[in-house]
Design an enzyme around this catalytic site. Structure first.
Site, mmCIF file in Angstrom:
data_model
loop_
_atom_site.group_PDB
_atom_site.id
_atom_site.type_symbol
_atom_site.label_atom_id
_atom_site.label_comp_id
_atom_site.label_asym_id
_atom_site.label_seq_id
_atom_site.Cartn_x
_atom_site.Cartn_y
_atom_site.Cartn_z
ATOM 1 N N LYS A 76 37.631 31.130 35.075
ATOM 2 C CA LYS A 76 37.748 32.476 35.641
ATOM 3 C C LYS A 76 38.095 33.476 34.547
ATOM 4 O O LYS A 76 38.895 33.184 33.660
ATOM 5 C CB LYS A 76 38.813 32.482 36.736
ATOM 6 C CG LYS A 76 38.886 33.777 37.535
ATOM 7 C CD LYS A 76 39.879 33.663 38.684
ATOM 8 C CE LYS A 76 39.965 34.946 39.486
ATOM 9 N NZ LYS A 76 40.893 34.831 40.643
ATOM 10 N N SER A 151 39.435 36.158 45.057
ATOM 11 C CA SER A 151 38.837 36.823 43.905
ATOM 12 C C SER A 151 38.087 35.865 42.983
ATOM 13 O O SER A 151 37.364 36.305 42.080
ATOM 14 C CB SER A 151 39.921 37.547 43.108
ATOM 15 O OG SER A 151 40.877 36.622 42.608
ATOM 16 N N SER A 175 43.001 33.263 46.690
ATOM 17 C CA SER A 175 41.813 33.517 45.880
ATOM 18 C C SER A 175 41.133 32.283 45.319
ATOM 19 O O SER A 175 40.079 32.393 44.689
ATOM 20 C CB SER A 175 42.166 34.464 44.723
ATOM 21 O OG SER A 175 42.413 35.756 45.211
#
Length: 482
Positions: A76, A151, A175
């Site tokens: 990420k 996210s 997330s």
């Protein structure tokens, strides 16, 4: 070479046996990304050295006690990677290239994993759909008209689409778990303190936690074993030994006591999600678990408490982005104050600015007692609710999200509705507990639905055992998007 139906353990056996090489695995991943990412948009930046690192890995040779060696993984884009651009999906950090690795990246590299690139996300991890990325949205591989969640939407999508077998995400209010549910993969949010946060771009420091996202439970356990552990650089890191999560998966659920909160099946949770999750809970019963309905009386306050605390901490954490030392800097500022205002106004997207304004309001001297301090008190009540449950139960289960994935733009004009979608995930972060999303079925529209398994503090091992047992009788995790 197609690897998306294989496991990390299977690829490790092939590497040990000389049936494949890391160069072949990395090249296959890059080919898959090149073929699909124009549609999916899971990645922001690809590593320029992945093939060189794969070649060096092949030259070292392989063993079964280093299962991640030579395996390409996605990271990420809020996790610092030495020499690889790290943007947090924001214009503010569009050109930022770190000169050191986060602790978890150091651990992955020590295990021999290959970082193939940085995955797309909601800007500064603020969002639940991956629509707020400065670089454009990630699409759901099951249906590109739908969001992949957020996210950590890019990490979820790259695994779901078969580009890589594993990726790291971060979970501040769901997330990891929510995008895992939306894309039909396994996502683990570990106990707060299980994994170092050093080198992770902070959103809300008392809530953030990094975890693995994979196709199956065993791969997930292998990744968590690798990244977990105490870190002197992180004062919130727990000084606890890391269990061999993957070695004890097959103990089953017979004799486990499982709590199902009524609140997880209340208003707002759609019928398809309720029916699918209840069917999975019945499978746990059939496997020998005892299941009882219980109450979490303060869970209904989770969303407002979360958004006050998270936004307040974000307001503090993101003060450092001012156009002075690094990050986006406005060119036409006429004074220092003007530089601050223009750099932040132009560098941050609308959702980030909305949360920063909310957070700044809640910690203003005239408001802090009524908002931030009160939210902290209610947070303590939510923690106590879970502690009482874990006096009598081994696990808590329920849906991950109130519905399957929704279409792009569906909540664009109603941020409150978007925030309410976090109702089932934020209590875990507020309490600091571990939670896992496991795919257990599909909607009539063919979109994945996940079951959330919540454990007591630092009891990820029991979560994995229950998830693995259910995975053996529920084939949802074996399904792949076309």
């Amino acid at each position: 070479m197609t690897t998306d139906m294989m496991t990390i353990r299977e690829l490790n056996r092939q590497l040990v046996a000389g049936e494949t090489t890391s160069v072949e695995l990395v090249q296959a991943a890059l080919d898959r990304i090149n073929a699909t990412d124009e549609t999916i948009h899971a990645f922001i930046t690809l590593s320029e050295t992945a093939l060189e690192e794969a070649k060096a890995s092949d030259e070292k040779g392989y063993s079964t006690d280093r299962p991640l060696q030579g395996i390409p993984l996605g990271i990420k884009d809020n996790i610092l990677t030495d020499g690889i651009r790290t943007t947090a999906a924001s214009r503010m950090l569009e050109d930022f290239v770190p000169f050191f690795d986060a602790t978890i990246i150091e651990k992955l590299k020590a295990a021999g994993a290959i970082i193939i690139g940085k995955t797309n996300m909601d800007e500064f991890a603020m969002g639940a759909s991956s629509e707020t990325s400065y670089f454009g949205p990630t699409k759901n591989p099951w249906n590109t008209d739908y969001v992949p969640g957020g996210s950590s939407g890019g990490s979820a999508a790259t695994v779901s689409a078969g580009q890589v077998l594993g990726a790291l995400g971060s979970d501040t209010g769901g997330s990891i778990r929510q995008p895992a549910s939306f894309t039909g993969i396994v996502g683990m949010k570990p106990t707060y303190g299980r994994v170092s946060r050093w080198g992770v771009i902070a959103f809300a420091s008392s809530l953030d936690q990094v975890g693995p996202m994979t196709h199956n439970v065993e791969d997930n356990a292998l990744m968590l074993e690798t990244i977990a552990g105490h870190d002197d650089k992180d004062s919130t890191s727990a000084e606890l030994d890391v269990p061999a999560f993957a070695a004890n998966l097959d103990k089953g659920v017979k004799g486990m006591k499982i709590a199902v909160p009524e609140e997880y099946f209340g208003a707002g949770v759609d019928e398809e999600t309720q029916a699918t999750v209840k069917a999975a809970i019945k499978q746990l019963e059939d496997l020998g678990a005892t299941v009882d309905t219980v109450h979490l009386p303060h869970m209904k306050y989770g969303v407002p408490v979360y958004y006050i605390i998270a936004s307040a901490e974000a307001s503090s954490n993101l003060q450092r982005y001012d156009g002075i030392r690094y990050g986006y800097r406005a060119e036409d500022a006429e004074s220092l104050e003007d530089l601050y205002i223009k750099s932040r106004s132009e560098g941050f997207g609308m959702e980030v600015k909305r949360r920063l304004m909310t957070g700044t309001f809640s910690i203003a001297s005239e408001n802090i007692d009524d908002y931030f301090m009160q939210a902290g008190r209610v947070r303590s009540l939510i923690k106590e609710d879970f502690k009482k449950l874990f006096n009598d139960y081994d696990l808590v289960v329920g849906p991950v999200a109130p519905s399957p994935a929704y279409k792009f733009g569906e909540n664009a004009d109603d941020p409150v509705a978007a925030y309410q979608a976090d109702l089932l995930t934020v209590p875990v972060n507020l309490a600091g507990l571990p939670g896992l999303s496991l795919p257990v079925g599909f909607s009539e529209a063919g979109l994945p639905i996940g079951l959330q398994i919540i454990g007591n503090y630092f009891d990820e091992e029991r979560i994995y055992q229950a998830a693995y047992a259910l995975e053996q009788v529920n084939d949802a995790s074996q399904q792949r998007p076309e």
